[in-house]
Design a protein around this motif. Structure first.
Motif, PDB file in Angstrom:
ATOM      1  N   VAL A 113      12.700   5.337   2.892  1.00 50.40           N
ATOM      2  CA  VAL A 113      12.669   5.120   1.440  1.00 50.40           C
ATOM      3  C   VAL A 113      11.566   5.936   0.784  1.00 50.40           C
ATOM      4  O   VAL A 113      10.484   6.113   1.343  1.00 50.40           O
ATOM      5  CB  VAL A 113      12.472   3.622   1.095  1.00 50.40           C
ATOM      6  CG1 VAL A 113      13.665   2.801   1.529  1.00 50.40           C
ATOM      7  CG2 VAL A 113      11.197   3.066   1.709  1.00 50.40           C
ATOM      8  N   ASP A 114      11.860   6.425  -0.408  1.00 50.18           N
ATOM      9  CA  ASP A 114      10.865   7.083  -1.237  1.00 50.18           C
ATOM     10  C   ASP A 114       9.988   6.014  -1.882  1.00 50.18           C
ATOM     11  O   ASP A 114      10.473   4.960  -2.276  1.00 50.18           O
ATOM     12  CB  ASP A 114      11.562   7.906  -2.322  1.00 50.18           C
ATOM     13  CG  ASP A 114      10.587   8.782  -3.091  1.00 50.18           C
ATOM     14  OD1 ASP A 114       9.764   8.223  -3.847  1.00 50.18           O
ATOM     15  OD2 ASP A 114      10.656  10.020  -2.950  1.00 50.18           O
ATOM     16  N   LYS A 115       8.681   6.293  -1.988  1.00 54.86           N
ATOM     17  CA  LYS A 115       7.774   5.296  -2.554  1.00 54.86           C
ATOM     18  C   LYS A 115       8.135   4.934  -3.991  1.00 54.86           C
ATOM     19  O   LYS A 115       7.820   3.835  -4.460  1.00 54.86           O
ATOM     20  CB  LYS A 115       6.322   5.785  -2.493  1.00 54.86           C
ATOM     21  CG  LYS A 115       5.976   6.929  -3.448  1.00 54.86           C
ATOM     22  CD  LYS A 115       4.518   7.315  -3.360  1.00 54.86           C
ATOM     23  CE  LYS A 115       3.618   6.263  -3.925  1.00 54.86           C
ATOM     24  NZ  LYS A 115       3.678   6.164  -5.404  1.00 54.86           N
ATOM     25  N   ASN A 116       8.809   5.818  -4.686  1.00 50.50           N
ATOM     26  CA  ASN A 116       9.196   5.534  -6.071  1.00 50.50           C
ATOM     27  C   ASN A 116      10.420   4.627  -6.175  1.00 50.50           C
ATOM     28  O   ASN A 116      10.774   4.184  -7.261  1.00 50.50           O
ATOM     29  CB  ASN A 116       9.476   6.849  -6.804  1.00 50.50           C
ATOM     30  CG  ASN A 116       8.238   7.723  -6.913  1.00 50.50           C
ATOM     31  OD1 ASN A 116       7.157   7.240  -7.216  1.00 50.50           O
ATOM     32  ND2 ASN A 116       8.397   9.019  -6.654  1.00 50.50           N
ATOM     33  N   ASP A 117      11.073   4.351  -5.046  1.00 50.37           N
ATOM     34  CA  ASP A 117      12.273   3.509  -5.055  1.00 50.37           C
ATOM     35  C   ASP A 117      12.001   2.069  -4.633  1.00 50.37           C
ATOM     36  O   ASP A 117      12.935   1.272  -4.502  1.00 50.37           O
ATOM     37  CB  ASP A 117      13.344   4.101  -4.123  1.00 50.37           C
ATOM     38  CG  ASP A 117      13.849   5.448  -4.609  1.00 50.37           C
ATOM     39  OD1 ASP A 117      13.797   5.681  -5.841  1.00 50.37           O
ATOM     40  OD2 ASP A 117      14.274   6.268  -3.774  1.00 50.37           O
ATOM     41  N   VAL A 118      10.744   1.745  -4.383  1.00 50.56           N
ATOM     42  CA  VAL A 118      10.399   0.387  -3.958  1.00 50.56           C
ATOM     43  C   VAL A 118       9.277  -0.159  -4.840  1.00 50.56           C
ATOM     44  O   VAL A 118       8.516   0.606  -5.435  1.00 50.56           O
ATOM     45  CB  VAL A 118       9.962   0.343  -2.480  1.00 50.56           C
ATOM     46  CG1 VAL A 118      11.131   0.610  -1.551  1.00 50.56           C
ATOM     47  CG2 VAL A 118       8.848   1.347  -2.205  1.00 50.56           C
TER      48      VAL A 118
ATOM     49  N   GLY B 257      17.397  13.215  13.888  1.00 50.93           N
ATOM     50  CA  GLY B 257      17.525  14.291  12.912  1.00 50.93           C
ATOM     51  C   GLY B 257      17.551  13.852  11.464  1.00 50.93           C
ATOM     52  O   GLY B 257      17.905  14.643  10.590  1.00 50.93           O
ATOM     53  N   ILE B 258      17.184  12.608  11.144  1.00 52.84           N
ATOM     54  CA  ILE B 258      17.183  12.146   9.760  1.00 52.84           C
ATOM     55  C   ILE B 258      16.201  12.965   8.922  1.00 52.84           C
ATOM     56  O   ILE B 258      15.158  13.393   9.419  1.00 52.84           O
ATOM     57  CB  ILE B 258      16.830  10.643   9.677  1.00 52.84           C
ATOM     58  CG1 ILE B 258      17.085  10.110   8.263  1.00 52.84           C
ATOM     59  CG2 ILE B 258      15.386  10.410  10.087  1.00 52.84           C
ATOM     60  CD1 ILE B 258      16.857   8.597   8.132  1.00 52.84           C
ATOM     61  N   THR B 259      16.552  13.199   7.678  1.00 51.45           N
ATOM     62  CA  THR B 259      15.638  13.843   6.741  1.00 51.45           C
ATOM     63  C   THR B 259      14.814  12.755   6.067  1.00 51.45           C
ATOM     64  O   THR B 259      15.358  11.898   5.374  1.00 51.45           O
ATOM     65  CB  THR B 259      16.398  14.644   5.675  1.00 51.45           C
ATOM     66  OG1 THR B 259      17.183  15.658   6.322  1.00 51.45           O
ATOM     67  CG2 THR B 259      15.422  15.295   4.697  1.00 51.45           C
ATOM     68  N   ALA B 260      13.506  12.765   6.303  1.00 46.03           N
ATOM     69  CA  ALA B 260      12.643  11.712   5.780  1.00 46.03           C
ATOM     70  C   ALA B 260      12.663  11.695   4.254  1.00 46.03           C
ATOM     71  O   ALA B 260      12.765  12.739   3.605  1.00 46.03           O
ATOM     72  CB  ALA B 260      11.220  11.897   6.286  1.00 46.03           C
ATOM     73  N   ALA B 261      12.566  10.493   3.687  1.00 46.77           N
ATOM     74  CA  ALA B 261      12.600  10.340   2.227  1.00 46.77           C
ATOM     75  C   ALA B 261      11.339  10.892   1.572  1.00 46.77           C
ATOM     76  O   ALA B 261      11.368  11.323   0.420  1.00 46.77           O
ATOM     77  CB  ALA B 261      12.776   8.858   1.871  1.00 46.77           C
ATOM     78  N   ASN B 262      10.222  10.845   2.299  1.00 52.70           N
ATOM     79  CA  ASN B 262       8.954  11.410   1.819  1.00 52.70           C
ATOM     80  C   ASN B 262       8.360  12.317   2.885  1.00 52.70           C
ATOM     81  O   ASN B 262       8.747  12.253   4.060  1.00 52.70           O
ATOM     82  CB  ASN B 262       7.954  10.307   1.486  1.00 52.70           C
ATOM     83  CG  ASN B 262       8.150   9.740   0.081  1.00 52.70           C
ATOM     84  OD1 ASN B 262       7.961   8.555  -0.136  1.00 52.70           O
ATOM     85  ND2 ASN B 262       8.546  10.565  -0.874  1.00 52.70           N
TER      86      ASN B 262
ATOM     87  N   ASN C 255       0.817  -1.211   0.000  1.00 48.37           N
ATOM     88  CA  ASN C 255       0.000   0.000   0.000  1.00 48.37           C
ATOM     89  C   ASN C 255       0.852   1.263   0.000  1.00 48.37           C
ATOM     90  O   ASN C 255       0.434   2.289  -0.543  1.00 48.37           O
ATOM     91  CB  ASN C 255      -0.948  -0.031   1.201  1.00 48.37           C
ATOM     92  CG  ASN C 255      -2.051  -1.057   1.013  1.00 48.37           C
ATOM     93  OD1 ASN C 255      -2.973  -0.853   0.237  1.00 48.37           O
ATOM     94  ND2 ASN C 255      -1.947  -2.174   1.700  1.00 48.37           N
ATOM     95  N   TYR C 256       2.052   1.201   0.571  1.00 53.44           N
ATOM     96  CA  TYR C 256       2.966   2.341   0.479  1.00 53.44           C
ATOM     97  C   TYR C 256       3.422   2.522  -0.966  1.00 53.44           C
ATOM     98  O   TYR C 256       3.495   3.654  -1.467  1.00 53.44           O
ATOM     99  CB  TYR C 256       4.166   2.126   1.396  1.00 53.44           C
ATOM    100  CG  TYR C 256       5.146   3.279   1.375  1.00 53.44           C
ATOM    101  CD1 TYR C 256       4.811   4.507   1.940  1.00 53.44           C
ATOM    102  CD2 TYR C 256       6.407   3.141   0.796  1.00 53.44           C
ATOM    103  CE1 TYR C 256       5.707   5.563   1.930  1.00 53.44           C
ATOM    104  CE2 TYR C 256       7.311   4.197   0.777  1.00 53.44           C
ATOM    105  CZ  TYR C 256       6.955   5.404   1.342  1.00 53.44           C
ATOM    106  OH  TYR C 256       7.835   6.448   1.324  1.00 53.44           O
ATOM    107  N   VAL C 257       3.719   1.422  -1.649  1.00 52.73           N
ATOM    108  CA  VAL C 257       4.098   1.491  -3.064  1.00 52.73           C
ATOM    109  C   VAL C 257       2.959   2.087  -3.890  1.00 52.73           C
ATOM    110  O   VAL C 257       3.179   2.901  -4.787  1.00 52.73           O
ATOM    111  CB  VAL C 257       4.465   0.088  -3.594  1.00 52.73           C
ATOM    112  CG1 VAL C 257       4.641   0.113  -5.112  1.00 52.73           C
ATOM    113  CG2 VAL C 257       5.748  -0.412  -2.931  1.00 52.73           C
ATOM    114  N   ALA C 258       1.722   1.696  -3.578  1.00 52.29           N
ATOM    115  CA  ALA C 258       0.580   2.114  -4.384  1.00 52.29           C
ATOM    116  C   ALA C 258       0.160   3.555  -4.134  1.00 52.29           C
ATOM    117  O   ALA C 258      -0.072   4.317  -5.079  1.00 52.29           O
ATOM    118  CB  ALA C 258      -0.601   1.182  -4.126  1.00 52.29           C
TER     119      ALA C 258
END
Length: 504
Positions: free
Chosen positions: A258-263, A176-181, A29-32
């Protein structure tokens, strides 16, 4: 005949986890639809999964001596015809679930062994899946005790992995991580410009409903559980809340690493877990292999549940005479062995059809079967909801130890969910980007042919029964709650008139 082995509350809890929760649903569902899946999971848990588990608990308390669960639940208010149809439907749609589950076992095995994805032709996946399903069918015929041992191990690891991921993501955010999305509420929106239309979202919503579904399959193990109906109600409600919260939080935190476009559907869990591990200085390659072990064990456990439960639902308590005695005969563990092997024989050709539309892409194959599985998976719970609506509307006086609120509340919840299911079913059956021939042959044709065959077969049984014993035919078609509800209503009336009533 040996005595049925009992299972405890923890084993039942892990069986619910194995049947319902899978980190794969978070990934899919994250991919979609990205982080929009997080509030969707939360809403689905609140408005569907928790009420539905309470509905199951109510049906269980009404049919405490039922072996099969779903059949007797629906028969309570809709009679034998729709009870048979629901059991048949439940068994039928599960055949498509195997088609989505079996290829993943191969995918997870390759990641466990090689530490990366290995290209496997879709036809080879079908052949290997048949072998795996043969072994799973043999194991499933040995009853709840065997299945419980397998599912407990895999489900515990799956749940632990999900919790570790959630903790890791939270620590990374505080670090302090910068979120991918985008993790904000603004990032959880339907954005047609990204290609996500309202129709596509409704189709994906059926994936989410399926992701928090499956607790009804555990009803077949009530007679195996120490503690009876009260322990059953307590366990499935706790499991339902746990699963819903983990799905919601886990899906939202997917965007941390992870960015949704990378999975994609095939590699999502491995890419995500490797990224999380590498953030904390742990080898991504090693993590991928560990995740492969966990996903493989959990998927095998889920396969055991779904190989056994629908067969029990369909064959264990359908009326004598619908099928031959040998086909429905139960072994000493309460499993219809020949029915299980009939299921195997039907699944084999169904494994081949999706490969024709997927070419050599495993990801395309998974998307096809996920769509079909999600759409058909809505049918059995929809029929259970209709049966529940009828129970509260007509037979609310039937005695049961647990009731989900007042009559009006029960009717409102059931009505809303039936409408929601109907919309999502149509959207998932006709996905926007699937070849028309595949939709008509696989999505539509499969449903029409199999369900039509089930109704024709049952009508054949009723005609024969009416010719032999018209009274028995009427009893079969009459809701089982009819007599009980009438008796309780008469008892209440007698009490209201001041009469003394003695109940057995």
């Amino acid at each position: 005949m040996t005595e049925r082995k009992n299972i405890g509350g923890f084993i039942l809890f892990t069986m619910v986890i194995a049947a319902v929760f899978n980190f794969r649903n978070v990934i899919n569902n994250y991919v979609a639809i990205g982080t929009l899946a997080a509030p969707a999971f939360f809403i689905a848990t609140i408005i569907y999964f928790i009420p539905f588990t309470l509905i199951i608990a109510e049906f269980v308390s009404l049919n405490r001596n039922s072996e099969s669960g779903v059949y007797q639940w629906v028969r309570s208010s809709l009679g034998g015809r729709w009870a048979f149809f629901t059991a048949f439907c439940y068994w039928f749609v599960n055949l498509f679930y195997f088609i989505s589950l079996l290829p993943l076992i191969i995918v997870y095995a390759t990641y466990m062994i090689a530490g990366k994805g290995v290209h496997v032709e879709t036809w080879a996946i079908a052949v290997i899946s048949i072998v795996i399903f043969f072994i799973a069918t043999w194991i499933s015929t040995h009853g709840a005790a065997w299945i419980g041992k397998v599912t407990s191990f895999g489900a515990t690891l799956m749940l632990a992995m999900a919790l570790v991921f959630i903790v890791a993501a939270v620590l990374a955010l505080f670090g302090g991580i910068t979120a991918a999305n985008d993790l904000s509420i603004a990032g959880m929106k339907l954005d047609p410009s990204s290609g996500l239309t309202t129709w596509a979202f409704l189709g994906t919503l059926s994936w989410i409903i399926q992701g928090v579904g499956g607790a009804e399959s555990i009803g077949v193990y009530l007679n195996d559980l120490r503690g009876g109906a009260k322990a059953f109600v307590r366990t499935i409600v706790i499991a339902g809340i746990t699963i819903g919260l983990i799905y919601t939080i886990g899906t939202w935190l997917m965007a941390v690493f992870v960015d949704k476009n990378d999975v994609n559907y095939e590699n999502g869990v491995f890419v995500t877990m490797a990224a999380a591990a590498e953030h904390f200085g742990i080898s991504g390659s090693f993590t991928i292999r560990i995740v492969g072990v966990i996903m493989l064990a959990a998927t095998l456990g889920g396969l055991m549940i779904w190989t056994s439960a629908p067969v029990k639902i369909f064959f264990s308590e359908i009326p004598k005479g619908v099928f031959g005695e040998k086909l429905v005969a139960l072994n000493e563990q309460g499993v219809p062995v020949r029915g299980a092997w009939l299921q195997f024989a039907i699944v084999v050709p169904l494994l081949v059809i999706p490969t024709l539309g997927a070419g050599s892409s495993v990801d395309a194959l998974l998307k096809i079967v996920i769509n079909m599985t999600a759409a058909t998976a809505l049918l059995p719970p929809a029929l259970i909801l209709i049966a529940y609506w009828k129970l509260r509307k007509t037979y609310d006086a039937a005695g049961r130890s647990f009731v989900m609120g007042g009559r009006r509340l029960g009717l409102t919840i059931a009505s809303f969910l039936v409408i929601l299911f109907a919309i999502c079913f149509v959207a998932a059956t006709f996905p926007e980007d699937q070849a028309l021939w595949l939709t008509l042959v696989y999505n539509v044709g499969g449903v029409v042919v199999f369900l039509g065959a089930g109704m024709v077969w049952y009508q054949r049984y009723i005609r024969r029964l009416r010719a032999q014993d018209p009274e028995a035919a009427e009893r079969e078609l009459r809701p089982s709650a009819f007599e009980q509800s009438a008796a309780n209503a008469a008892q209440d009336a007698a009490v209201g008139q001041g009469d003394t009533v003695v109940s057995a």
